[in-house]
Design a protein around this motif. Structure first.
Motif, PDB file in Angstrom:
ATOM      1  N   GLY A  71       0.798  -1.225   0.000  1.00  0.00           N
ATOM      2  CA  GLY A  71       0.000   0.000   0.000  1.00  0.00           C
ATOM      3  C   GLY A  71       0.831   1.276   0.000  1.00  0.00           C
ATOM      4  N   THR A  72       2.076   1.166  -0.418  1.00  0.00           N
ATOM      5  CA  THR A  72       2.980   2.314  -0.379  1.00  0.00           C
ATOM      6  C   THR A  72       2.539   3.420  -1.329  1.00  0.00           C
ATOM      7  N   TYR A  73       2.057   3.059  -2.517  1.00  0.00           N
ATOM      8  CA  TYR A  73       1.640   4.087  -3.469  1.00  0.00           C
ATOM      9  C   TYR A  73       0.394   4.824  -2.966  1.00  0.00           C
ATOM     10  N   SER A  74      -0.493   4.100  -2.302  1.00  0.00           N
ATOM     11  CA  SER A  74      -1.664   4.757  -1.702  1.00  0.00           C
ATOM     12  C   SER A  74      -1.226   5.731  -0.615  1.00  0.00           C
ATOM     13  N   ASP A  75      -0.274   5.304   0.213  1.00  0.00           N
ATOM     14  CA  ASP A  75       0.236   6.183   1.269  1.00  0.00           C
ATOM     15  C   ASP A  75       0.942   7.398   0.684  1.00  0.00           C
ATOM     16  N   LEU A  76       1.705   7.181  -0.369  1.00  0.00           N
ATOM     17  CA  LEU A  76       2.402   8.278  -1.033  1.00  0.00           C
ATOM     18  C   LEU A  76       1.400   9.272  -1.621  1.00  0.00           C
ATOM     19  N   HIS A  77       0.399   8.751  -2.292  1.00  0.00           N
ATOM     20  CA  HIS A  77      -0.622   9.630  -2.873  1.00  0.00           C
ATOM     21  C   HIS A  77      -1.372  10.386  -1.772  1.00  0.00           C
ATOM     22  N   ARG A  78      -1.650   9.703  -0.670  1.00  0.00           N
ATOM     23  CA  ARG A  78      -2.341  10.353   0.446  1.00  0.00           C
ATOM     24  C   ARG A  78      -1.508  11.514   0.992  1.00  0.00           C
ATOM     25  N   SER A  79      -0.207  11.316   1.116  1.00  0.00           N
ATOM     26  CA  SER A  79       0.666  12.389   1.613  1.00  0.00           C
ATOM     27  C   SER A  79       0.690  13.576   0.656  1.00  0.00           C
ATOM     28  N   LEU A  80       0.766  13.287  -0.646  1.00  0.00           N
ATOM     29  CA  LEU A  80       0.732  14.376  -1.629  1.00  0.00           C
ATOM     30  C   LEU A  80      -0.613  15.107  -1.609  1.00  0.00           C
ATOM     31  N   SER A  81      -1.690  14.356  -1.475  1.00  0.00           N
ATOM     32  CA  SER A  81      -3.012  14.972  -1.406  1.00  0.00           C
ATOM     33  C   SER A  81      -3.148  15.841  -0.167  1.00  0.00           C
ATOM     34  N   ARG A  82      -2.642  15.351   0.935  1.00  0.00           N
ATOM     35  CA  ARG A  82      -2.692  16.135   2.174  1.00  0.00           C
ATOM     36  C   ARG A  82      -1.860  17.408   2.054  1.00  0.00           C
ATOM     37  N   ALA A  83      -0.739  17.315   1.368  1.00  0.00           N
ATOM     38  CA  ALA A  83       0.076  18.520   1.145  1.00  0.00           C
ATOM     39  C   ALA A  83      -0.718  19.537   0.332  1.00  0.00           C
ATOM     40  N   GLY A  84      -1.416  19.078  -0.697  1.00  0.00           N
ATOM     41  CA  GLY A  84      -2.252  19.980  -1.487  1.00  0.00           C
ATOM     42  C   GLY A  84      -3.373  20.591  -0.664  1.00  0.00           C
ATOM     43  N   ASN A  85      -3.992  19.788   0.185  1.00  0.00           N
ATOM     44  CA  ASN A  85      -5.038  20.309   1.064  1.00  0.00           C
ATOM     45  C   ASN A  85      -4.464  21.330   2.039  1.00  0.00           C
ATOM     46  N   ALA A  86      -3.281  21.051   2.554  1.00  0.00           N
ATOM     47  CA  ALA A  86      -2.657  21.961   3.513  1.00  0.00           C
ATOM     48  C   ALA A  86      -2.300  23.297   2.858  1.00  0.00           C
ATOM     49  N   VAL A  87      -1.901  23.273   1.581  1.00  0.00           N
ATOM     50  CA  VAL A  87      -1.636  24.531   0.874  1.00  0.00           C
ATOM     51  C   VAL A  87      -2.940  25.320   0.736  1.00  0.00           C
ATOM     52  N   ALA A  88      -4.026  24.632   0.437  1.00  0.00           N
ATOM     53  CA  ALA A  88      -5.322  25.312   0.344  1.00  0.00           C
ATOM     54  C   ALA A  88      -5.692  25.931   1.692  1.00  0.00           C
ATOM     55  N   LEU A  89      -5.381  25.246   2.776  1.00  0.00           N
ATOM     56  CA  LEU A  89      -5.648  25.800   4.107  1.00  0.00           C
ATOM     57  C   LEU A  89      -4.743  26.991   4.406  1.00  0.00           C
ATOM     58  N   CYS A  90      -3.521  26.982   3.867  1.00  0.00           N
ATOM     59  CA  CYS A  90      -2.643  28.158   3.991  1.00  0.00           C
ATOM     60  C   CYS A  90      -3.294  29.362   3.326  1.00  0.00           C
ATOM     61  N   ALA A  91      -3.816  29.153   2.136  1.00  0.00           N
ATOM     62  CA  ALA A  91      -4.477  30.245   1.417  1.00  0.00           C
ATOM     63  C   ALA A  91      -5.704  30.718   2.194  1.00  0.00           C
ATOM     64  N   GLU A  92      -6.422  29.778   2.774  1.00  0.00           N
ATOM     65  CA  GLU A  92      -7.592  30.146   3.572  1.00  0.00           C
ATOM     66  C   GLU A  92      -7.181  30.964   4.800  1.00  0.00           C
ATOM     67  N   ALA A  93      -6.123  30.549   5.482  1.00  0.00           N
ATOM     68  CA  ALA A  93      -5.636  31.293   6.644  1.00  0.00           C
ATOM     69  C   ALA A  93      -5.195  32.696   6.231  1.00  0.00           C
ATOM     70  N   LEU A  94      -4.569  32.797   5.077  1.00  0.00           N
ATOM     71  CA  LEU A  94      -4.153  34.107   4.580  1.00  0.00           C
ATOM     72  C   LEU A  94      -5.369  34.974   4.254  1.00  0.00           C
ATOM     73  N   ALA A  95      -6.403  34.363   3.702  1.00  0.00           N
ATOM     74  CA  ALA A  95      -7.632  35.115   3.414  1.00  0.00           C
ATOM     75  C   ALA A  95      -8.246  35.643   4.705  1.00  0.00           C
ATOM     76  N   MET A  96      -8.145  34.873   5.776  1.00  0.00           N
ATOM     77  CA  MET A  96      -8.670  35.327   7.061  1.00  0.00           C
ATOM     78  C   MET A  96      -7.884  36.528   7.568  1.00  0.00           C
ATOM     79  N   VAL A  97      -6.575  36.546   7.330  1.00  0.00           N
ATOM     80  CA  VAL A  97      -5.764  37.704   7.698  1.00  0.00           C
ATOM     81  C   VAL A  97      -6.291  38.925   6.952  1.00  0.00           C
ATOM     82  N   ARG A  98      -6.566  38.744   5.685  1.00  0.00           N
ATOM     83  CA  ARG A  98      -7.051  39.847   4.861  1.00  0.00           C
ATOM     84  C   ARG A  98      -8.432  40.317   5.298  1.00  0.00           C
ATOM     85  N   CYS A  99      -9.288  39.391   5.639  1.00  0.00           N
ATOM     86  CA  CYS A  99     -10.670  39.742   5.973  1.00  0.00           C
ATOM     87  C   CYS A  99     -10.818  40.364   7.355  1.00  0.00           C
ATOM     88  N   GLN A 100      -9.865  40.128   8.231  1.00  0.00           N
ATOM     89  CA  GLN A 100     -10.048  40.561   9.610  1.00  0.00           C
ATOM     90  C   GLN A 100      -9.302  41.832   9.955  1.00  0.00           C
TER      91      GLN A 100
END
Length: 158
Positions: free
Chosen positions: A89-118
Motif C-alpha cells: 500500500g505504499t503508493y496509496s500512502d504516497l498519494h495520500r501524503s501528496l493529497s494532504r500537502a495539497g489540502n494543507a496549501v489550500a488551508l494556507c491560502a484560507e488562513a491568509l484570506a482570514m488575515v485579509r478579511c479581519q
C-alpha cells in the motif's frame, strides 16, 4: 492557451503523466497560485512584508512536489483515476501524503484570506502565526511523501 502554456503542458504530460500523480502536483500548484493571489490583494504595508517569507517558502516547495510526482510516475505509472497497486500500500500512502500537502496549501491560502478579511494585524498577530503553522503542516506532508517515495524505491528494488 499560449505557446508557453502548451509547451509546459506537454512537459507535464511527459514527466507526470495524466493520472493521480499529475493531479496531486497540479492541485498543489493551484494552491500556491491561490495563496499568491490572496497575498497580492493584501495592503502593501509592513505587515504584508511579514508574509513574504511564507509565500517564498511555499513556492520553494513546488519543485520538491514535482520531483515526488515525477518519480512516482516512473515507479508506478498512472494515466487514470486509480492509484497504482502496491504490495504494501505504499503508493496509496504516497498519494495520500501528496493529497494532504495539497489540502494543507489550500488551508494556507484560507488562513491568509482570514488575515485579509479581519483587518489590521500587529507583528505578533495570531492570524499570521496560523499561516506559519499551516506552512509547517505542508512541509511535514511533503517530508512524509518523500519518505514514502523512498520506501517505494526500496520496495521496487526487492
Amino acid at each position: 492557451m499560449g505557446i508557453r502554456d502548451m509547451l509546459q503542458s506537454r512537459r507535464d504530460d511527459a514527466e507526470l503523466g495524466r493520472g493521480v500523480w499529475r493531479r496531486a502536483h497540479d492541485r498543489f500548484r493551484r494552491g500556491i497560485d491561490r495563496f499568491h493571489q490572496i497575498l497580492e490583494k493584501l495592503p502593501h504595508d509592513q505587515n504584508f512584508e511579514l508574509l513574504i517569507p511564507e509565500a517564498n517558502a511555499l513556492a520553494d516547495l513546488l519543485p520538491r512536489v514535482r520531483d515526488i510526482a515525477r518519480q512516482a510516475q516512473l515507479l508506478a505509472p498512472s494515466q487514470g483515476t486509480d492509484i497504482p497497486a502496491s504490495p504494501h500500500g505504499t503508493y496509496s500512502d504516497l498519494h495520500r501524503s501528496l493529497s494532504r500537502a495539497g489540502n494543507a496549501v489550500a488551508l494556507c491560502a484560507e488562513a491568509l484570506a482570514m488575515v485579509r478579511c479581519q483587518g489590521d494585524c500587529q507583528l505578533s498577530c495570531s492570524r499570521k502565526v496560523a499561516v506559519s503553522r499551516r506552512l509547517q503542516t505542508v512541509i511535514e506532508h511533503i517530508e512524509d511523501a518523500e519518505a514514502k517515495l523512498a520506501q517505494a524505491h526500496r520496495e521496487s528494488t526487492n
